[in-house]
Scaffold this motif. Structure first.
Motif, PDB file in Angstrom:
ATOM      1  N   THR A  29     -11.086  13.945  -0.833  1.00  0.00           N
ATOM      2  CA  THR A  29     -11.784  12.675  -0.611  1.00  0.00           C
ATOM      3  C   THR A  29     -13.289  12.849  -0.777  1.00  0.00           C
ATOM      4  OG1 THR A  29     -10.002  12.022   0.892  1.00  0.00           O
ATOM      5  CG2 THR A  29     -12.061  10.751   1.009  1.00  0.00           C
ATOM      6  N   ASP A  47      -6.010   9.092  -4.372  1.00  0.00           N
ATOM      7  CA  ASP A  47      -6.458  10.122  -3.439  1.00  0.00           C
ATOM      8  C   ASP A  47      -5.350  10.354  -2.414  1.00  0.00           C
ATOM      9  OD1 ASP A  47      -7.766  11.772  -1.654  1.00  0.00           O
ATOM     10  OD2 ASP A  47      -9.186  10.239  -0.960  1.00  0.00           O
ATOM     11  N   THR A  63      -7.286  11.729   5.022  1.00  0.00           N
ATOM     12  CA  THR A  63      -6.609  10.605   4.396  1.00  0.00           C
ATOM     13  C   THR A  63      -5.228  10.411   5.031  1.00  0.00           C
ATOM     14  OG1 THR A  63      -7.773  11.163   2.368  1.00  0.00           O
ATOM     15  CG2 THR A  63      -5.873   9.684   2.148  1.00  0.00           C
ATOM     16  N   VAL A  68     -12.966  10.997   6.478  1.00  0.00           N
ATOM     17  CA  VAL A  68     -11.939  11.365   7.460  1.00  0.00           C
ATOM     18  C   VAL A  68     -10.650  11.753   6.719  1.00  0.00           C
ATOM     19  CG1 VAL A  68     -12.874   9.921   9.305  1.00  0.00           C
ATOM     20  CG2 VAL A  68     -11.196   8.949   7.720  1.00  0.00           C
TER      21      VAL A  68
HETATM   22 MG    MG Z   1      -8.552  12.996   1.929  1.00  0.00          MG
END
Ligand code: MG
Ligand code: GTP
Length: 169
Positions: free
Chosen positions: A20, A58, A39, A37
């Protein structure tokens, strides 16, 4: 803006590897978020880069969500596999997940970009060692590349994505 060909990119790798964070670095600076944060499940982002429109999946790398990855193999034009260069203990887990992925019939011939992420950490393994630990030299059925990266600063990220774009354009 000018939007080129649309490509689907699947971003996978173990939890905490920096997926991310790396994707944030691909966004225009004002849109980048610094507090990332873990995922949950997955998120989808649309990004313009190098004349291409990327739809980026993602995926969460957490064990309980890894079975979601293969749901998107069929649509993937490319895969980005992110490795935490400092996570020596789980390198074998990363290799297992990767080999499982590459064996999947829906993901044949698709190029794979490996980010050897967290290169800033003192205990980071060099990309050559990571390539060896993951057995990348044995991959003969698709283009692949490994690029060291720092998700926090964005170092290496554009270079990796340029390589991918050359294979997709
Ligand atoms: Mg992630
Ligand atoms: P999941 O969504 O749980 O699969 O994790 P992820 O792969 O998306 O990792 P995420 O981007 O959430 O990053 C995990 C942690 O690593 C965060 O605290 C990031 O700030 C940190 N991180 C990401 N890239 C780097 C890097 O290159 N260097 C360092 N030192 N930390 C990084």
């Amino acid at each position: 803006g000018i939007s080129g060909r649309k490509v689907n990119v699947l971003v996978v790798g173990l939890d905490n590897s920096g997926k991310t964070t790396i994707i944030e670095r691909l966004k225009p600076r004002p849109k980048q978020s610094s507090d990332v944060v873990p995922t949950v499940g997955f998120t989808v982002e649309e990004l313009q880069k190098g004349g291409l429109t990327f739809t980026v999946f993602d995926m969460s790398g957490a064990g309980r969500y890894r079975t979601l990855w293969e749901q998107y193999y069929r649509e993937a034009d490319a895969v980005i596999f992110v490795v935490d260069s400092a996570d020596k203990l789980r390198m074998v887990v990363a290799r297992d997940e990767m080999e499982h992925m590459l064996r999947h019939p829906n993901l044949r011939k698709v190029p794979v970009l490996y980010f050897a992420n967290k290169k800033d950490l003192p205990v980071a393994m060099p990309p050559v060692e990571i390539a060896q630990a993951l057995g990348l030299e044995d991959i003969k059925d698709r283009p692949w590349q490994i690029v060291p990266s720092n998700g926090l600063t964005g170092e290496g990220v554009d270079q990796g994505v340029e390589w991918l774009s050359e294979r997709l354009g």
